[in-house]
Design a protein around this motif. Structure first.
Motif, PDB file in Angstrom:
ATOM      1  N   PHE A 192       0.878  -1.233  -0.136  1.00  0.00           N
ATOM      2  CA  PHE A 192      -0.044   0.191  -0.011  1.00  0.00           C
ATOM      3  C   PHE A 192       0.770   1.178  -0.051  1.00  0.00           C
ATOM      4  O   PHE A 192       0.577   2.274  -0.608  1.00  0.00           O
ATOM      5  CB  PHE A 192      -0.804   0.022   1.235  1.00  0.00           C
ATOM      6  CG  PHE A 192      -2.312  -0.911   1.082  1.00  0.00           C
ATOM      7  CD1 PHE A 192      -2.849  -0.826  -0.129  1.00  0.00           C
ATOM      8  CD2 PHE A 192      -2.518  -1.454   2.199  1.00  0.00           C
ATOM      9  CE1 PHE A 192      -4.054  -1.784  -0.332  1.00  0.00           C
ATOM     10  CE2 PHE A 192      -3.614  -2.505   1.982  1.00  0.00           C
ATOM     11  CZ  PHE A 192      -4.377  -2.609   0.818  1.00  0.00           C
ATOM     12  N   ALA A 193       2.076   1.209   0.634  1.00  0.00           N
ATOM     13  CA  ALA A 193       2.950   2.433   0.838  1.00  0.00           C
ATOM     14  C   ALA A 193       3.569   2.758  -0.503  1.00  0.00           C
ATOM     15  O   ALA A 193       3.668   3.887  -1.105  1.00  0.00           O
ATOM     16  CB  ALA A 193       4.107   2.093   1.589  1.00  0.00           C
ATOM     17  N   ALA A 194       3.774   1.492  -1.546  1.00  0.00           N
ATOM     18  CA  ALA A 194       4.192   1.646  -2.973  1.00  0.00           C
ATOM     19  C   ALA A 194       3.162   2.281  -3.924  1.00  0.00           C
ATOM     20  O   ALA A 194       3.311   3.226  -4.438  1.00  0.00           O
ATOM     21  CB  ALA A 194       4.823   0.146  -3.405  1.00  0.00           C
ATOM     22  N   LYS A 195       1.911   1.689  -3.722  1.00  0.00           N
ATOM     23  CA  LYS A 195       0.767   2.196  -4.547  1.00  0.00           C
ATOM     24  C   LYS A 195       0.533   3.747  -4.311  1.00  0.00           C
ATOM     25  O   LYS A 195       0.037   4.397  -5.012  1.00  0.00           O
ATOM     26  CB  LYS A 195      -0.349   1.417  -4.107  1.00  0.00           C
ATOM     27  CG  LYS A 195      -1.751   1.393  -5.007  1.00  0.00           C
ATOM     28  CD  LYS A 195      -1.343   0.823  -6.429  1.00  0.00           C
ATOM     29  CE  LYS A 195      -2.815   1.036  -7.061  1.00  0.00           C
ATOM     30  NZ  LYS A 195      -3.009   0.037  -8.362  1.00  0.00           N
ATOM     31  N   SER A 196       0.544   3.985  -2.744  1.00  0.00           N
ATOM     32  CA  SER A 196       0.336   5.388  -2.529  1.00  0.00           C
ATOM     33  C   SER A 196       1.484   6.461  -2.941  1.00  0.00           C
ATOM     34  O   SER A 196       0.909   7.460  -3.223  1.00  0.00           O
ATOM     35  CB  SER A 196       0.200   5.509  -0.931  1.00  0.00           C
ATOM     36  OG  SER A 196      -1.010   4.508  -0.403  1.00  0.00           O
ATOM     37  N   SER A 197       2.431   5.901  -3.088  1.00  0.00           N
ATOM     38  CA  SER A 197       3.587   6.768  -3.518  1.00  0.00           C
ATOM     39  C   SER A 197       3.318   7.127  -4.906  1.00  0.00           C
ATOM     40  O   SER A 197       3.676   8.496  -5.202  1.00  0.00           O
ATOM     41  CB  SER A 197       4.978   5.995  -3.575  1.00  0.00           C
ATOM     42  OG  SER A 197       5.288   5.618  -2.236  1.00  0.00           O
TER      43      SER A 197
END
Length: 382
Positions: A192-197
């Motif tokens: 989710f952190a990667a997608k949110s980036s």
């Protein structure tokens, strides 16, 4: 009711417990329809979180239906379908007034830093969690929210911790347009952190892990480049080579104290309950980010000693930002992203299990069997 019960390291089982009663006028009792096992639950499962008491019910990710409300509850009604943030918080203290719900001053007598967390040991307030058929939700006018009719149950479940925490991790990275972001850990938070980036303007996202199924998910779900740290003699050198020898602009630690524990932790944990952390990922983040870059810490660390390379961080002029996610603060923007089709949180769910099989679920998740990334628990009462 049936509930998951902790019986010691690596020992969990389903037992009959009393349905929790209303203890305070602002309580609600929620019938759980979905719960999840989180990577941070493995710290408890392995006996490495201080003051995890036998008889505790885990589970800080859950949604359900309101069964009963206390006499002062005004914002919820019996029958409401609700999602409950993992934070237990009062909503009125100095910290809550500033949106720092994870640092609430009134809900945890055992810690000066963290607020309350459902199902996460007496270090975090001693609240029973949602891996059960029913759960008591204190401060019911503050924490839970009615789930919008258009929102799927599985997507709502991911909003109780995993998605907001990953999004918060990217937020703390203070990503500027075009930045290169490296995310350590391809579990649910890292995904989710990667997608949110991307949502925050990143120009490049690299995810680091050692499990091929999780790296494949990072490529498919988060559209990220991936690096398998087991295939490189030095992952920091590999990341430097991949970033023109400067380093990434932002590094996000979505690993924390390794849930498996290091050798010292396994030797000492049963007696001393020590898990300050084996901060390998955090030190990789400090080493691989460029000078003047940002490091965001989302991984779970215990309250004790961690050998972090703080001198290197200082000498490189890094900005380090970290906290437990104040979940409800993230919901308005995340609900927009979900409704607009920018992210479908339930895509990371890999397994669904009945509550009766939760011991097998913990074993499968802990041992990383069957490509398990995110297991969801469905109580029979659902």
């Amino acid at each position: 009711m049936k509930a998951m019960v902790y019986r010691g390291p690596y020992k969990v089982r389903v037992e009959e417990k009393d349905i929790p009663p209303i203890e305070h006028p602002n309580d609600a009792i929620v019938r759980v329809t979905r719960a999840a096992i989180c990577g941070s639950d493995l710290h408890l499962y392995h006996g490495m979180m201080p003051d995890t008491r036998v008889g505790t019910t885990f589970g800080h990710e859950f949604i359900g239906v309101v069964e009963e409300v206390g006499p002062s509850v005004e914002n919820l009604q019996v029958g409401d379908r609700v999602m409950v943030p993992f934070n237990v918080y009062c909503g009125s203290c100095w910290f809550c007034a500033r949106g720092l719900y994870s640092n609430c001053h009134n809900v945890n007598p055992n810690a000066t830093a963290i607020g309350g967390i459902y199902g996460y040991s007496h270090t975090c307030g001693g609240y029973d969690g949602g891996q059960a058929e029913y759960v008591r939700v204190p401060f019911a006018d503050v924490g839970p929210s009615v789930i919008p009719e258009w929102l799927d149950d599985d997507d709502a479940l991911m909003l109780t911790d995993a998605l907001p925490t990953g999004y918060f991790g990217a937020q703390l990275g203070d990503i500027a347009e075009g930045d290169t972001v490296v995310v350590f850990g391809a579990g649910p938070i890292g995904l989710f952190a990667a997608k949110s980036s991307w949502l925050m303007g990143a120009g490049r996202v690299i995810v680091v892990d050692h499990l091929e199924n999780r790296l494949a998910k990072a490529r498919e779900f988060a559209h990220a480049e991936t690096l398998h740290f087991g295939e490189h003699d030095d992952i920091v050198v590999a990341l430097k080579k991949a970033t023109d020898h400067l380093g990434a602009d932002v590094a996000i630690d979505a690993v924390g104290a390794e849930a498996d524990g290091n050798l010292t932790q396994h030797i000492t944990a049963a007696k001393f309950k020590l898990q300050g952390g084996s901060p390998v990922a955090l030190n990789w983040a400090i080493d691989s980010v460029r000078k003047g870059g940002n490091v965001s810490v989302m991984g779970a660390y215990g309250p004790l000693f961690s050998a972090v390379k703080f001198g290197d961080a200082m000498n490189k002029g890094l900005t380090l930002r970290m906290n437990q996610c104040p979940v409800k603060r993230q919901w308005p923007r995340l609900l927009e992203h979900i409704r607009n089709g920018y992210i479908t949180p339930s895509e990371i769910i890999t397994h669904r299990l009945p509550l009766e099989d939760i011991a097998e679920g913990y074993h499968m998740f802990s041992a990383k069997l069957d490509g398990c990334i995110k297991p969801v628990i469905v109580p029979s009462a659902a």
